[in-house]
Design an enzyme around this catalytic site. Structure first.
Site, short mmCIF file in Angstrom:
data_model
loop_
_atom_site.label_atom_id
_atom_site.label_comp_id
_atom_site.label_asym_id
_atom_site.label_seq_id
_atom_site.Cartn_x
_atom_site.Cartn_y
_atom_site.Cartn_z
N GLN A 75 47.44 55.03 37.28
CA GLN A 75 47.94 53.88 37.21
C GLN A 75 48.03 53.03 36.16
O GLN A 75 47.31 53.01 35.32
CB GLN A 75 46.36 52.75 38.33
CG GLN A 75 48.00 51.32 38.66
CD GLN A 75 46.83 50.27 39.16
OE1 GLN A 75 45.79 49.96 38.84
NE2 GLN A 75 46.76 50.69 40.70
N HIS A 103 50.98 48.59 38.03
CA HIS A 103 50.15 47.95 38.93
C HIS A 103 50.29 46.40 38.79
O HIS A 103 50.67 45.60 37.86
CB HIS A 103 48.65 48.28 38.04
CG HIS A 103 47.66 47.76 38.92
ND1 HIS A 103 47.88 46.38 39.47
CD2 HIS A 103 46.36 47.33 38.06
CE1 HIS A 103 46.44 45.94 39.81
NE2 HIS A 103 45.95 46.12 39.38
N TYR A 147 47.33 40.54 37.02
CA TYR A 147 47.79 41.34 35.83
C TYR A 147 49.46 41.35 35.40
O TYR A 147 50.03 40.11 36.21
CB TYR A 147 47.72 42.84 35.99
CG TYR A 147 45.97 42.51 35.96
CD1 TYR A 147 45.65 42.34 35.36
CD2 TYR A 147 45.56 43.33 37.17
CE1 TYR A 147 43.79 42.52 35.08
CE2 TYR A 147 43.82 43.36 37.27
CZ TYR A 147 43.05 43.67 36.75
OH TYR A 147 42.09 43.39 36.72
#
Length: 360
Positions: A97, A173, A178
């Site tokens: 990831q 991700h 994020y």
């Protein structure tokens, strides 16, 4: 049991439909190198049809939290090779990831440098864990266009590094507040250029990163994780349904392997979980790629989700922390261990590799 059926993902045969979700664990050295504990941790869980790694930093600039792994130096690549080799030797499949934290970071762990973000808007209402304790979030630096373009290239290079390290693929991700998620959300993105100011512009960064990943390692090795209704890290979208409908419509034009949808916790008291905001129904049915359903599933609810026919695989987070042999436990209807929540995000072997197997 449908969870134990064989399936395929991106041309790779999987021995069952159970996936270990990516989870931040915070157990590297100060150079972002994984070690023997990490090798053991993933090897213990290689009975899953698919393993997603913990989030891996794509660059030094992507750093958000201390003692998290990277994949941008040759030493980091070599360290991950030991993990992937062991997982493969034990019949497992493992995907990296790829992670850029954006404003979810602090200068304490960035050599004094403020984090990057789409706009200079700090996270409010919570603090960040740093190597110097809990800190208020700082006002991040707004990314310039050249910095955005370089970050997109960094994702591509990290994907190449992941394949060189022996991973079976990569996952962007784009969830949980994020950097990619920040570009989508008006609470983090108030730009007025090509990367903000409208839903299509807000989605541009994610789409360009996905195109870069596909170009770097091939469509069958690429996927993405999204979390449409997760408000973590002060993520607020003016119209999340319209935003994710737009993003999915554009993702559907790209050739890649899968979309993992993280639903908001079924235990949340929010009205957004009153049944009118069911992520799988709202978005899963519109996705033309393989769908992986994530968050809060147990054996019964996972089976029920597969029966609906939207998701082809189910990813489990918390259950895999404390039950390395979760597949076997489901098969035998064995009792499940509970995780030690005080040791999830850091520490040593305790709360990491010392959970018992059901035959012990």
């Amino acid at each position: 049991m449908r969870l134990l059926e064989k399936t395929e993902l991106g041309g790779i045969s999987l021995k069952n439909r159970m996936v270990m979700a990516a989870m931040t664990r915070g157990r590297t050295d100060t150079n972002g190198l994984v070690g023997e504990m990490t090798i053991e941790y993933y090897t213990q869980r290689s009975g899953a049809g698919l393993l997603f790694t913990e989030s891996i930093r794509i660059s030094e600039e992507a750093t958000g939290s201390p003692l998290t792994p990277g994949i941008f130096t040759q030493q980091q690549i070599e360290a991950w090779k030991k993990v992937t080799t062991s997982v493969h030797d034990n019949g497992g499949v493992i995907i990296a990831q790829l992670w850029h934290t954006g404003r979810v970071g602090h200068s304490v762990d960035r050599n004094g440098k403020l984090p990057f973000a789409p706009s200079p808007l700090p996270i409010t209402g919570m603090q960040h864990f740093t190597s110097d304790g809990m800190k208020d979030y700082e006002i991040p630096q707004e990314m310039t266009i050249p910095e955005i373009k370089q970050t997109i290239k960094d994702f591509g290079q990290a994907a190449k590094n992941a394949i060189a390290a022996g991973f079976d693929g990569v996952q962007l991700h784009a969830a949980n507040g994020y950097l990619p998620n920040q570009f989508l959300a008006e609470s983090a993105n108030q730009r007025t250029d090509d990367y903000g100011g409208s839903i299509p512009n807000n989605a541009r960064f994610i789409l360009e990163v996905m195109q870069e990943l596909i170009s770097a390692v091939g469509s069958e090795k690429v996927g993405i994780k999204i979390s449409p209704f997760n408000p973590y890290a002060a993520i607020v979208l003016n119209d999340p349904v319209a935003t994710y409908n737009c993003l999915i419509e554009e993702l559907n034009k790209l050739d890649f392997a899968y979309v993992e949808i993280m639903r908001r916790s079924p235990y949340s008291a929010s009205s957004e979980n009153d049944g009118t905001h069911n992520e799988m129904e709202l978005f899963g049915r519109k996705i033309r790629h393989i769908v992986i359903a994530n968050a809060g599933y147990d054996k019964v609810s996972a089976e029920a989700e597969l029966e609906k026919g939207i998701a082809k695989l189910i990813s489990f987070g918390r259950l895999y922390i404390a039950n390395p042999d979760l597949t076997e436990r489901f098969e035998k209807n064995a009792s499940l261990s509970e995780p030690d929540r005080t040791r999830i995000y850091g520490g040593g072997e305790q709360g990491y590799t010392d959970y018992p197997f059901c035959n012990e």
